[in-house]
Design an enzyme around this catalytic site. Structure first.
Site, PDB file in Angstrom:
ATOM      1  N   ASP A 207     -32.999   7.552 -27.137  1.00 26.27           N
ATOM      2  CA  ASP A 207     -32.756   6.372 -27.976  1.00 26.27           C
ATOM      3  C   ASP A 207     -33.462   6.503 -29.322  1.00 26.27           C
ATOM      4  O   ASP A 207     -34.166   7.484 -29.567  1.00 26.27           O
ATOM      5  CB  ASP A 207     -33.212   5.104 -27.249  1.00 26.27           C
ATOM      6  CG  ASP A 207     -34.730   5.026 -27.115  1.00 26.27           C
ATOM      7  OD1 ASP A 207     -35.382   6.088 -26.963  1.00 26.27           O
ATOM      8  OD2 ASP A 207     -35.274   3.917 -27.177  1.00 26.27           O
ATOM      9  N   GLU A 210     -37.011   7.304 -29.277  1.00 20.84           N
ATOM     10  CA  GLU A 210     -37.296   8.666 -28.839  1.00 20.84           C
ATOM     11  C   GLU A 210     -37.928   8.737 -27.459  1.00 20.84           C
ATOM     12  O   GLU A 210     -38.684   9.656 -27.161  1.00 20.84           O
ATOM     13  CB  GLU A 210     -38.231   9.372 -29.847  1.00 20.84           C
ATOM     14  CG  GLU A 210     -37.931   9.043 -31.289  1.00 20.84           C
ATOM     15  CD  GLU A 210     -38.648   9.948 -32.267  1.00 20.84           C
ATOM     16  OE1 GLU A 210     -39.777   9.635 -32.645  1.00 20.84           O
ATOM     17  OE2 GLU A 210     -38.059  10.970 -32.649  1.00 20.84           O
TER      18      GLU A 210
HETATM   19  C1  NOJ Z   1     -43.435   9.344 -30.990  1.00 25.28           C
HETATM   20  C2  NOJ Z   1     -42.231   8.523 -31.145  1.00 25.28           C
HETATM   21  O1  NOJ Z   1     -41.854   8.589 -32.460  1.00 25.28           O
HETATM   22  C3  NOJ Z   1     -42.469   7.103 -30.693  1.00 25.28           C
HETATM   23  O2  NOJ Z   1     -41.316   6.345 -30.840  1.00 25.28           O
HETATM   24  C4  NOJ Z   1     -42.907   7.161 -29.285  1.00 25.28           C
HETATM   25  O3  NOJ Z   1     -43.171   5.860 -28.804  1.00 25.28           O
HETATM   26  C5  NOJ Z   1     -44.118   8.051 -29.183  1.00 25.28           C
HETATM   27  N1  NOJ Z   1     -43.839   9.358 -29.685  1.00 25.28           N
HETATM   28  C6  NOJ Z   1     -44.578   8.205 -27.760  1.00 25.28           C
HETATM   29  O4  NOJ Z   1     -43.647   8.962 -27.057  1.00 25.28           O
HETATM   30  C1  NOJ Z   2     -41.213   6.363 -34.241  1.00 26.93           C
HETATM   31  C2  NOJ Z   2     -39.981   5.566 -34.108  1.00 26.93           C
HETATM   32  O1  NOJ Z   2     -39.876   5.136 -32.774  1.00 26.93           O
HETATM   33  C3  NOJ Z   2     -38.766   6.360 -34.480  1.00 26.93           C
HETATM   34  O2  NOJ Z   2     -37.649   5.517 -34.464  1.00 26.93           O
HETATM   35  C4  NOJ Z   2     -38.927   6.983 -35.837  1.00 26.93           C
HETATM   36  O3  NOJ Z   2     -37.823   7.782 -36.120  1.00 26.93           O
HETATM   37  C5  NOJ Z   2     -40.200   7.784 -35.913  1.00 26.93           C
HETATM   38  N1  NOJ Z   2     -41.331   6.992 -35.509  1.00 26.93           N
HETATM   39  C6  NOJ Z   2     -40.464   8.288 -37.319  1.00 26.93           C
HETATM   40  O4  NOJ Z   2     -40.646   7.201 -38.189  1.00 26.93           O
END
Ligand code: NOJ
Ligand code: NOJ
Length: 471
Positions: A207, A210
Protein backbone atom coordinates in the site's frame (compact mmCIF):
# COMPACT_ATOMS: atom_id res chain seq x y z
CA UNK A 1 9.93 24.65 -23.60
CA UNK A 2 12.37 22.00 -22.43
CA UNK A 3 15.50 24.05 -22.98
CA UNK A 4 18.71 23.14 -21.20
CA UNK A 5 18.39 23.65 -17.52
CA UNK A 6 20.77 25.39 -15.18
CA UNK A 7 19.16 25.33 -11.77
CA UNK A 8 22.25 26.62 -9.98
CA UNK A 9 22.67 29.65 -12.18
CA UNK A 10 19.24 31.07 -12.35
CA UNK A 11 17.12 28.65 -10.41
CA UNK A 12 17.93 30.16 -7.04
CA UNK A 13 17.25 33.66 -8.34
CA UNK A 14 13.96 32.60 -9.73
CA UNK A 15 12.97 30.91 -6.52
CA UNK A 16 13.50 34.29 -4.89
CA UNK A 17 11.33 35.96 -7.51
CA UNK A 18 8.62 33.41 -6.93
CA UNK A 19 8.80 33.89 -3.21
CA UNK A 20 8.21 37.59 -3.64
CA UNK A 21 5.11 36.97 -5.74
CA UNK A 22 1.79 37.25 -3.98
CA UNK A 23 -1.27 35.35 -5.03
CA UNK A 24 -4.86 36.39 -4.61
CA UNK A 25 -7.50 33.95 -3.54
CA UNK A 26 -11.15 33.94 -4.36
CA UNK A 27 -12.92 36.47 -2.20
CA UNK A 28 -16.12 34.47 -1.99
CA UNK A 29 -15.18 33.08 1.40
CA UNK A 30 -13.73 35.69 3.68
CA UNK A 31 -15.07 34.68 7.04
CA UNK A 32 -11.75 33.69 8.46
CA UNK A 33 -9.54 36.71 7.96
CA UNK A 34 -6.68 35.41 10.10
CA UNK A 35 -6.42 32.16 8.26
CA UNK A 36 -6.69 33.99 4.94
CA UNK A 37 -3.75 36.15 5.88
CA UNK A 38 -1.68 33.23 7.05
CA UNK A 39 -2.38 31.19 3.93
CA UNK A 40 -1.49 34.10 1.68
CA UNK A 41 1.69 34.92 3.53
CA UNK A 42 2.81 31.33 3.97
CA UNK A 43 2.23 30.17 0.41
CA UNK A 44 5.40 31.47 -1.28
CA UNK A 45 7.57 29.91 1.42
CA UNK A 46 5.81 26.57 1.06
CA UNK A 47 6.47 26.62 -2.66
CA UNK A 48 10.07 27.61 -2.01
CA UNK A 49 10.56 24.71 0.41
CA UNK A 50 9.01 22.28 -2.05
CA UNK A 51 11.25 23.46 -4.88
CA UNK A 52 14.29 23.17 -2.64
CA UNK A 53 13.78 19.40 -2.59
CA UNK A 54 13.81 19.03 -6.36
CA UNK A 55 17.26 18.27 -7.80
CA UNK A 56 19.17 19.39 -4.69
CA UNK A 57 22.97 19.25 -4.71
CA UNK A 58 24.33 15.75 -5.07
CA UNK A 59 21.34 14.32 -6.92
CA UNK A 60 20.61 13.57 -10.54
CA UNK A 61 18.49 16.35 -12.15
CA UNK A 62 14.79 15.59 -11.83
CA UNK A 63 15.23 13.85 -8.48
CA UNK A 64 12.60 14.72 -5.87
CA UNK A 65 13.92 13.82 -2.45
CA UNK A 66 11.22 12.87 0.02
CA UNK A 67 13.06 14.94 2.62
CA UNK A 68 16.63 16.20 3.15
CA UNK A 69 16.84 13.97 6.23
CA UNK A 70 19.64 11.44 5.80
CA UNK A 71 19.28 9.60 9.07
CA UNK A 72 16.56 8.87 11.64
CA UNK A 73 14.91 8.56 9.21
CA UNK A 74 16.84 8.36 5.96
CA UNK A 75 14.43 9.87 3.43
CA UNK A 76 17.10 11.03 1.01
CA UNK A 77 15.62 8.98 -1.83
CA UNK A 78 13.36 9.50 -4.79
CA UNK A 79 10.02 7.83 -4.06
CA UNK A 80 7.88 7.38 -7.18
CA UNK A 81 4.70 8.26 -5.28
CA UNK A 82 5.99 11.36 -3.47
CA UNK A 83 7.71 12.59 -6.62
CA UNK A 84 4.56 12.21 -8.73
CA UNK A 85 2.43 14.13 -6.23
CA UNK A 86 5.05 16.87 -6.04
CA UNK A 87 5.56 17.10 -9.80
CA UNK A 88 1.80 17.37 -10.23
CA UNK A 89 2.06 20.64 -8.28
CA UNK A 90 4.88 21.71 -10.60
CA UNK A 91 2.73 20.90 -13.65
CA UNK A 92 0.00 23.04 -12.18
CA UNK A 93 2.44 25.93 -11.67
CA UNK A 94 3.75 25.49 -15.19
CA UNK A 95 0.21 25.67 -16.55
CA UNK A 96 -0.59 28.81 -14.53
CA UNK A 97 2.62 30.68 -15.30
CA UNK A 98 2.64 33.37 -17.96
CA UNK A 99 5.23 33.13 -20.75
CA UNK A 100 8.76 33.97 -19.69
CA UNK A 101 11.23 33.19 -16.98
CA UNK A 102 8.84 31.56 -14.55
CA UNK A 103 7.35 29.27 -17.17
CA UNK A 104 10.76 28.27 -18.46
CA UNK A 105 11.88 27.48 -14.96
CA UNK A 106 9.03 25.01 -14.48
CA UNK A 107 9.47 23.64 -18.00
CA UNK A 108 13.07 22.81 -17.17
CA UNK A 109 12.11 21.02 -13.96
CA UNK A 110 9.59 18.97 -15.92
CA UNK A 111 12.08 18.18 -18.64
CA UNK A 112 14.51 16.81 -16.06
CA UNK A 113 11.76 14.83 -14.40
CA UNK A 114 10.78 13.23 -17.71
CA UNK A 115 14.39 12.30 -18.45
CA UNK A 116 14.78 10.75 -15.00
CA UNK A 117 11.49 8.91 -15.39
CA UNK A 118 12.71 7.35 -18.64
CA UNK A 119 15.84 6.26 -16.89
CA UNK A 120 13.91 4.76 -13.95
CA UNK A 121 11.59 2.96 -16.34
CA UNK A 122 14.47 1.45 -18.27
CA UNK A 123 16.55 0.31 -15.29
CA UNK A 124 16.13 -3.29 -14.09
CA UNK A 125 14.80 -3.25 -10.52
CA UNK A 126 14.25 -5.82 -7.76
CA UNK A 127 10.50 -5.82 -8.42
CA UNK A 128 11.09 -6.06 -12.12
CA UNK A 129 8.84 -3.23 -13.28
CA UNK A 130 7.48 0.27 -12.70
CA UNK A 131 6.04 -0.68 -9.30
CA UNK A 132 9.49 -0.27 -7.74
CA UNK A 133 8.79 2.21 -4.92
CA UNK A 134 12.01 4.16 -4.51
CA UNK A 135 15.30 4.98 -6.20
CA UNK A 136 18.63 6.26 -4.99
CA UNK A 137 19.37 9.87 -5.83
CA UNK A 138 21.90 8.81 -8.48
CA UNK A 139 19.13 7.18 -10.48
CA UNK A 140 19.94 3.59 -9.52
CA UNK A 141 17.26 1.44 -7.91
CA UNK A 142 17.24 0.93 -4.15
CA UNK A 143 17.96 -2.75 -3.68
CA UNK A 144 17.63 -3.21 0.09
CA UNK A 145 14.69 -4.90 1.81
CA UNK A 146 11.48 -3.00 1.14
CA UNK A 147 7.75 -3.45 0.74
CA UNK A 148 7.59 -3.86 -3.01
CA UNK A 149 6.04 -3.46 -5.47
CA UNK A 150 3.84 -0.43 -4.78
CA UNK A 151 1.63 -0.11 -7.81
CA UNK A 152 0.12 3.27 -7.01
CA UNK A 153 3.44 4.82 -8.11
CA UNK A 154 3.17 4.34 -11.88
CA UNK A 155 -0.49 5.40 -11.80
CA UNK A 156 0.30 8.65 -9.97
CA UNK A 157 3.21 9.33 -12.27
CA UNK A 158 0.98 8.78 -15.31
CA UNK A 159 -1.61 11.17 -13.83
CA UNK A 160 0.98 13.94 -13.38
CA UNK A 161 2.45 13.42 -16.86
CA UNK A 162 -1.01 13.27 -18.47
CA UNK A 163 -1.79 16.60 -16.80
CA UNK A 164 1.33 17.96 -18.45
CA UNK A 165 0.37 16.44 -21.79
CA UNK A 166 -3.08 18.05 -21.56
CA UNK A 167 -1.49 21.41 -20.85
CA UNK A 168 0.89 21.07 -23.80
CA UNK A 169 -1.95 20.08 -26.11
CA UNK A 170 -3.80 23.23 -25.07
CA UNK A 171 -0.67 25.14 -25.98
CA UNK A 172 -0.68 23.46 -29.40
CA UNK A 173 2.42 21.45 -28.65
CA UNK A 174 1.28 18.07 -29.85
CA UNK A 175 4.75 17.53 -31.30
CA UNK A 176 6.22 17.83 -27.80
CA UNK A 177 3.70 15.44 -26.37
CA UNK A 178 4.48 12.80 -28.97
CA UNK A 179 8.22 13.33 -28.68
CA UNK A 180 8.55 13.28 -24.92
CA UNK A 181 5.41 11.87 -23.29
CA UNK A 182 3.18 9.61 -25.36
CA UNK A 183 3.51 7.65 -28.54
CA UNK A 184 2.14 4.26 -29.47
CA UNK A 185 5.48 2.43 -29.52
CA UNK A 186 5.43 1.35 -25.86
CA UNK A 187 8.52 3.41 -25.32
CA UNK A 188 7.17 6.65 -23.97
CA UNK A 189 6.83 7.38 -20.25
CA UNK A 190 3.04 7.66 -20.09
CA UNK A 191 2.37 4.67 -22.30
CA UNK A 192 4.78 2.50 -20.33
CA UNK A 193 3.03 3.30 -17.07
CA UNK A 194 -0.45 2.84 -18.55
CA UNK A 195 0.48 -0.53 -20.02
CA UNK A 196 1.78 -1.64 -16.67
CA UNK A 197 -1.28 -0.38 -14.77
CA UNK A 198 -3.76 -1.83 -17.25
CA UNK A 199 -2.13 -5.28 -17.22
CA UNK A 200 -1.24 -5.55 -13.53
CA UNK A 201 -3.92 -3.84 -11.46
CA UNK A 202 -5.37 -7.20 -10.46
CA UNK A 203 -2.17 -8.18 -8.66
CA UNK A 204 -1.73 -7.50 -4.97
CA UNK A 205 0.99 -5.07 -3.96
CA UNK A 206 2.12 -2.97 -0.99
CA UNK A 207 0.00 0.00 0.00
CA UNK A 208 0.98 3.66 -0.07
CA UNK A 209 2.22 3.35 3.54
CA UNK A 210 4.56 0.58 2.35
CA UNK A 211 3.43 -1.85 5.01
CA UNK A 212 0.54 -4.05 3.91
CA UNK A 213 0.28 -6.26 0.86
CA UNK A 214 -3.13 -6.81 -0.69
CA UNK A 215 -5.60 -4.90 -2.81
CA UNK A 216 -5.95 -1.30 -1.72
CA UNK A 217 -8.70 1.23 -2.23
CA UNK A 218 -6.17 4.03 -2.64
CA UNK A 219 -4.13 2.19 -5.23
CA UNK A 220 -7.07 1.02 -7.27
CA UNK A 221 -8.78 4.41 -7.29
CA UNK A 222 -5.68 6.19 -8.61
CA UNK A 223 -5.16 3.37 -11.11
CA UNK A 224 -8.69 3.92 -12.34
CA UNK A 225 -8.08 7.63 -12.78
CA UNK A 226 -4.84 7.04 -14.68
CA UNK A 227 -6.63 4.69 -17.08
CA UNK A 228 -9.68 6.92 -17.62
CA UNK A 229 -7.48 9.91 -18.38
CA UNK A 230 -5.02 7.75 -20.28
CA UNK A 231 -7.84 6.49 -22.49
CA UNK A 232 -8.80 10.07 -23.34
CA UNK A 233 -5.24 11.01 -24.17
CA UNK A 234 -4.76 7.88 -26.29
CA UNK A 235 -7.97 8.67 -28.15
CA UNK A 236 -6.85 12.22 -28.77
CA UNK A 237 -3.55 10.95 -30.19
CA UNK A 238 -5.25 8.34 -32.39
CA UNK A 239 -4.08 5.32 -30.42
CA UNK A 240 -7.61 3.93 -30.55
CA UNK A 241 -7.04 0.34 -29.58
CA UNK A 242 -5.14 1.40 -26.50
CA UNK A 243 -7.88 3.88 -25.66
CA UNK A 244 -10.50 1.13 -25.70
CA UNK A 245 -8.34 -1.20 -23.65
CA UNK A 246 -7.59 1.41 -20.97
CA UNK A 247 -11.25 2.44 -20.76
CA UNK A 248 -12.33 -1.18 -20.44
CA UNK A 249 -9.86 -1.86 -17.63
CA UNK A 250 -10.98 1.31 -15.85
CA UNK A 251 -14.58 0.06 -15.88
CA UNK A 252 -13.52 -3.25 -14.40
CA UNK A 253 -11.67 -1.46 -11.61
CA UNK A 254 -14.84 0.52 -10.85
CA UNK A 255 -16.58 -2.75 -10.28
CA UNK A 256 -13.78 -3.94 -7.99
CA UNK A 257 -13.87 -0.75 -5.96
CA UNK A 258 -17.35 -1.58 -4.70
CA UNK A 259 -15.90 -4.55 -2.84
CA UNK A 260 -14.32 -2.21 -0.30
CA UNK A 261 -17.66 -1.18 1.19
CA UNK A 262 -18.32 -2.59 4.64
CA UNK A 263 -22.08 -2.15 4.92
CA UNK A 264 -22.19 -3.04 8.61
CA UNK A 265 -19.63 -0.50 9.72
CA UNK A 266 -20.53 1.86 6.91
CA UNK A 267 -16.95 2.54 5.91
CA UNK A 268 -14.83 1.94 2.86
CA UNK A 269 -12.08 -0.44 3.93
CA UNK A 270 -8.49 0.41 3.09
CA UNK A 271 -7.34 -3.09 2.16
CA UNK A 272 -8.95 -6.33 1.04
CA UNK A 273 -7.43 -9.69 0.08
CA UNK A 274 -4.44 -9.03 2.37
CA UNK A 275 -1.69 -11.49 1.58
CA UNK A 276 1.32 -10.09 3.39
CA UNK A 277 2.88 -7.34 5.48
CA UNK A 278 1.36 -5.62 8.51
CA UNK A 279 -1.31 -7.75 10.17
CA UNK A 280 -2.32 -5.46 13.02
CA UNK A 281 -4.56 -3.03 11.17
CA UNK A 282 -7.72 -4.48 12.70
CA UNK A 283 -9.99 -1.53 11.99
CA UNK A 284 -9.14 -1.33 8.27
CA UNK A 285 -10.00 2.32 8.73
CA UNK A 286 -7.42 4.49 7.02
CA UNK A 287 -6.99 8.07 5.82
CA UNK A 288 -5.64 6.52 2.64
CA UNK A 289 -9.27 6.24 1.52
CA UNK A 290 -9.68 10.02 1.78
CA UNK A 291 -6.32 10.63 0.09
CA UNK A 292 -7.49 8.27 -2.65
CA UNK A 293 -10.39 10.61 -3.34
CA UNK A 294 -8.04 13.61 -3.42
CA UNK A 295 -5.63 11.97 -5.83
CA UNK A 296 -8.08 9.85 -7.78
CA UNK A 297 -11.27 11.88 -8.22
CA UNK A 298 -12.33 12.93 -11.69
CA UNK A 299 -15.56 14.81 -11.05
CA UNK A 300 -17.29 12.34 -13.38
CA UNK A 301 -19.94 11.01 -11.04
CA UNK A 302 -17.97 7.98 -9.89
CA UNK A 303 -17.62 8.13 -6.07
CA UNK A 304 -18.11 11.87 -5.63
CA UNK A 305 -16.97 13.57 -2.43
CA UNK A 306 -20.59 13.68 -1.27
CA UNK A 307 -21.05 9.91 -1.62
CA UNK A 308 -22.42 8.49 1.62
CA UNK A 309 -19.79 5.74 1.66
CA UNK A 310 -17.05 8.31 1.45
CA UNK A 311 -18.65 10.54 4.09
CA UNK A 312 -19.16 7.56 6.39
CA UNK A 313 -15.46 6.80 6.18
CA UNK A 314 -14.52 10.42 6.73
CA UNK A 315 -16.69 10.69 9.81
CA UNK A 316 -15.36 7.45 11.33
CA UNK A 317 -11.78 8.63 10.81
CA UNK A 318 -12.43 12.04 12.37
CA UNK A 319 -14.04 10.46 15.41
CA UNK A 320 -11.25 7.95 15.89
CA UNK A 321 -8.38 10.41 15.62
CA UNK A 322 -10.17 12.90 17.81
CA UNK A 323 -10.36 10.23 20.50
CA UNK A 324 -6.97 8.58 20.32
CA UNK A 325 -4.61 11.55 20.03
CA UNK A 326 -4.22 13.46 23.31
CA UNK A 327 -3.07 16.49 21.31
CA UNK A 328 -6.58 16.70 19.87
CA UNK A 329 -8.07 17.17 23.31
CA UNK A 330 -6.24 20.24 24.51
CA UNK A 331 -8.68 22.84 23.34
CA UNK A 332 -6.84 23.90 20.17
CA UNK A 333 -8.84 24.69 17.09
CA UNK A 334 -9.53 21.74 14.80
CA UNK A 335 -8.12 18.25 15.01
CA UNK A 336 -5.07 16.55 13.59
CA UNK A 337 -5.34 13.39 11.52
CA UNK A 338 -3.06 10.35 11.29
CA UNK A 339 -2.72 7.48 8.84
CA UNK A 340 -4.74 4.81 10.69
CA UNK A 341 -5.49 4.16 14.36
CA UNK A 342 -3.18 1.15 14.86
CA UNK A 343 -0.19 2.93 13.28
CA UNK A 344 3.12 2.10 14.98
CA UNK A 345 5.50 4.21 12.92
CA UNK A 346 6.89 7.12 14.90
CA UNK A 347 8.58 8.72 11.90
CA UNK A 348 12.09 8.34 13.29
CA UNK A 349 13.06 4.73 13.33
CA UNK A 350 12.34 2.79 10.18
CA UNK A 351 12.56 -0.35 12.30
CA UNK A 352 9.25 0.55 13.86
CA UNK A 353 7.16 -0.92 11.12
CA UNK A 354 5.84 -4.33 10.35
CA UNK A 355 9.22 -5.91 9.77
CA UNK A 356 10.13 -5.65 13.42
CA UNK A 357 6.68 -5.13 14.79
CA UNK A 358 6.95 -7.74 17.53
CA UNK A 359 10.34 -6.47 18.64
CA UNK A 360 10.12 -2.72 18.86
CA UNK A 361 6.80 -1.34 17.91
CA UNK A 362 4.49 0.15 20.45
CA UNK A 363 0.88 0.22 19.57
CA UNK A 364 0.70 3.89 20.55
CA UNK A 365 3.73 5.07 18.59
CA UNK A 366 1.75 6.37 15.63
CA UNK A 367 1.16 10.10 15.29
CA UNK A 368 -0.92 12.58 13.35
CA UNK A 369 0.64 13.63 10.06
CA UNK A 370 0.59 17.01 8.32
CA UNK A 371 -0.25 15.63 4.89
CA UNK A 372 -3.31 13.81 6.21
CA UNK A 373 -4.45 16.76 8.33
CA UNK A 374 -4.18 19.16 5.39
CA UNK A 375 -5.60 16.42 3.18
CA UNK A 376 -8.78 16.49 5.28
CA UNK A 377 -8.90 20.27 4.84
CA UNK A 378 -8.67 19.77 1.09
CA UNK A 379 -11.42 17.18 1.24
CA UNK A 380 -13.82 19.67 2.84
CA UNK A 381 -12.90 22.42 0.37
CA UNK A 382 -13.57 20.05 -2.52
CA UNK A 383 -16.80 18.79 -0.98
CA UNK A 384 -17.95 22.41 -0.68
CA UNK A 385 -16.90 23.02 -4.27
CA UNK A 386 -18.83 20.00 -5.48
CA UNK A 387 -21.99 21.13 -3.67
CA UNK A 388 -21.67 24.61 -5.06
CA UNK A 389 -21.27 23.23 -8.56
CA UNK A 390 -24.09 20.67 -8.55
CA UNK A 391 -26.46 22.16 -5.99
CA UNK A 392 -28.84 20.70 -3.40
CA UNK A 393 -29.70 17.69 -5.55
CA UNK A 394 -26.51 16.05 -4.28
CA UNK A 395 -28.05 15.74 -0.84
CA UNK A 396 -30.51 12.89 -0.32
CA UNK A 397 -31.78 10.45 2.27
CA UNK A 398 -28.48 8.52 2.22
CA UNK A 399 -26.11 11.35 3.04
CA UNK A 400 -28.32 13.99 4.71
CA UNK A 401 -27.16 12.85 8.18
CA UNK A 402 -23.74 14.26 7.39
CA UNK A 403 -24.90 17.64 6.13
CA UNK A 404 -27.37 18.09 8.96
CA UNK A 405 -24.41 18.54 11.28
CA UNK A 406 -23.46 21.57 9.20
CA UNK A 407 -26.87 23.19 9.34
CA UNK A 408 -28.59 21.16 6.62
CA UNK A 409 -29.94 22.44 3.35
CA UNK A 410 -32.27 25.18 4.60
CA UNK A 411 -29.66 27.80 3.83
CA UNK A 412 -27.53 26.24 1.12
CA UNK A 413 -24.91 28.98 1.04
CA UNK A 414 -24.50 28.80 4.79
CA UNK A 415 -23.98 25.06 4.43
CA UNK A 416 -21.22 25.57 1.90
CA UNK A 417 -19.58 28.14 4.15
CA UNK A 418 -19.79 25.78 7.10
CA UNK A 419 -18.03 23.04 5.14
CA UNK A 420 -15.28 25.45 4.13
CA UNK A 421 -15.01 26.52 7.73
CA UNK A 422 -14.53 22.90 8.73
CA UNK A 423 -11.73 22.68 6.16
CA UNK A 424 -10.20 25.77 7.73
CA UNK A 425 -10.28 24.04 11.12
CA UNK A 426 -7.92 21.40 9.77
CA UNK A 427 -5.65 24.01 8.22
CA UNK A 428 -5.58 25.87 11.51
CA UNK A 429 -4.65 22.67 13.35
CA UNK A 430 -1.79 22.04 10.92
CA UNK A 431 -0.66 25.64 11.24
CA UNK A 432 -0.63 25.47 15.02
CA UNK A 433 1.81 22.56 15.03
CA UNK A 434 4.17 23.59 12.25
CA UNK A 435 7.15 25.81 12.84
CA UNK A 436 6.30 29.53 12.74
CA UNK A 437 8.74 30.06 9.88
CA UNK A 438 6.78 27.61 7.76
CA UNK A 439 8.89 24.46 7.95
CA UNK A 440 6.92 21.24 8.00
CA UNK A 441 8.06 17.76 8.93
CA UNK A 442 6.13 14.55 8.44
CA UNK A 443 4.43 14.06 11.79
CA UNK A 444 3.05 15.78 14.89
CA UNK A 445 3.75 14.12 18.22
CA UNK A 446 0.45 12.76 19.46
CA UNK A 447 1.10 13.91 23.07
CA UNK A 448 3.17 17.08 22.85
CA UNK A 449 2.14 18.41 19.44
CA UNK A 450 5.75 19.02 18.46
CA UNK A 451 6.88 18.20 14.97
CA UNK A 452 8.41 14.77 14.56
CA UNK A 453 9.95 12.64 11.82
CA UNK A 454 11.52 13.65 8.53
CA UNK A 455 12.02 17.41 8.39
CA UNK A 456 10.91 19.43 5.37
CA UNK A 457 8.92 16.55 3.97
CA UNK A 458 8.32 17.48 0.34
CA UNK A 459 4.87 15.87 0.30
CA UNK A 460 3.85 18.01 3.32
CA UNK A 461 4.47 21.14 1.24
CA UNK A 462 2.59 19.67 -1.71
CA UNK A 463 -0.37 19.00 0.56
CA UNK A 464 -0.37 22.61 1.77
CA UNK A 465 -0.26 23.88 -1.83
CA UNK A 466 -3.04 21.65 -3.16
CA UNK A 467 -5.28 22.25 -0.13
CA UNK A 468 -4.93 26.02 -0.34
CA UNK A 469 -5.46 26.00 -4.09
CA UNK A 470 -8.84 24.34 -3.54
CA UNK A 471 -9.57 26.76 -0.72
C1 NOJ B 1 9.09 3.29 6.21
C2 NOJ B 1 7.82 3.57 5.54
O1 NOJ B 1 8.02 4.63 4.70
C3 NOJ B 1 6.71 3.83 6.53
O2 NOJ B 1 5.51 4.08 5.87
C4 NOJ B 1 6.61 2.64 7.40
O3 NOJ B 1 5.60 2.83 8.37
C5 NOJ B 1 7.95 2.38 8.03
N1 NOJ B 1 8.96 2.20 7.03
C6 NOJ B 1 7.94 1.14 8.88
O4 NOJ B 1 7.82 0.02 8.06
C1 NOJ C 1 6.40 7.05 4.47
C2 NOJ C 1 5.06 7.06 3.87
O1 NOJ C 1 4.30 6.05 4.49
C3 NOJ C 1 5.11 6.82 2.39
O2 NOJ C 1 3.82 6.98 1.86
C4 NOJ C 1 6.06 7.78 1.73
O3 NOJ C 1 6.15 7.48 0.38
C5 NOJ C 1 7.42 7.73 2.38
N1 NOJ C 1 7.31 7.92 3.81
C6 NOJ C 1 8.35 8.79 1.84
O4 NOJ C 1 7.83 10.07 2.13
Amino acid sequence: MFSKRTFGMFGAGLVAVLVATTFSFSQSYTKDQDLNTWVRNAEPGMLHNLLNNISPAGTLPGTVIASPSKQSPNYFFHWIRDAALVMDVVVDRYAQAGQGKEKNFYADLLKDFIALTRRHQQTPTPSNGPGEPKFNVDGTPYTGDWGRPQNDGPALRAIALINLAKTLLQENREDRVRETLYDDTFNSPIKLDLEFVSHHWRETCFDLWEETRGHHFYTQLVQRRALVEGAKLAQRLNDHQAANWYAQQAREIEHELMRYWDGNRRILMATIDRDGGADYKYSNLDSAVILGLLHGSLDDGFLPFSDEKVLGTLRALEKTFQEIYPVNNKGHRGITIGRYPEDRYDGVSLAFGFMNAGLHARADAGNPWFLTTMGFAEFYYRLAHELKKYGPKLIHAGNAWFFNDFGGTQDFNALIDALRGRGDDFMAAAQFHMSPDGHISEQINRYTGFMQGAQDLTWSYASFLTATRWR
